[in-house]
Design a protein around this motif. Structure first.
Motif: not given
Length: 161
Positions: A106, A111-113, A115, A120-122, A124
């Motif tokens: 973050r 970040e990559l959503d 979900s 969840g949050l990962r 990129r």
């Protein structure tokens, strides 16, 4: 806001396993070093395990011969990162870093959503090169792609850069 070339790496803590779980500050990790950090959306996922990490394992000595350290990061816990490193025959010196809560991801604005896929949050998929804590190269993949963050692409850029 996504980190840009010329900016300092944000100060956050990551984890890795050596003799046990070790917390490492990004300033300590990046300052006074030349380092390539690449991030994957998840340990043990197909592209990450079949292409991304193996490329850096294969070319690890080429980076080292240029005085460049290599680190792999994912939004996973340090035990998963350690197990993935063992399963991928990661050489000593290639750091497997855990950003378990995604704080560093973050802070980088990368970040990559995921979900929709139950992840969840990962992070990129990206690769960056930093000297003394300052980003000199930054390659961020488009969703679903794997080209500009590869070890081969980074080595080519470093050769011409």
């Amino acid at each position: 806001m996504t980190i840009q070339i010329g900016e300092r790496i944000p100060e956050v803590t990551l984890q890795r396993i050596r003799e046990g779980v070790e917390t490492i500050d990004t300033n300590a990790l990046f300052d006074d070093r030349r380092i390539v950090l690449f991030a994957v959306p998840g340990a043990f996922t197909p592209t990450c395990s079949e292409k991304h990490l193996p490329g850096f394992v294969q070319h690890f000595e080429e980076f080292r011969n240029q005085g460049i350290e290599v680190a792999c990061m994912a939004v996973n816990d340090p035990f998963v990162m350690q197990a993935w490193g063992v399963s991928q025959h990661v050489p000593d010196g290639l750091m497997m870093l855990a950003d378990g809560n995604g704080d560093f991801t973050r802070a980088l604005g990368l970040e990559l959503d995921a979900s929709a896929y139950g992840m969840g949050l990962r992070a990129r998929r990206f690769a960056l090169f930093a000297e003394n804590g300052v980003v000199k190269l930054l390659n961020i993949e488009a969703p679903g792609e794997f080209r500009v963050s590869s070890a081969e692409h980074m080595l080519e850029q470093l050769k011409h850069g």
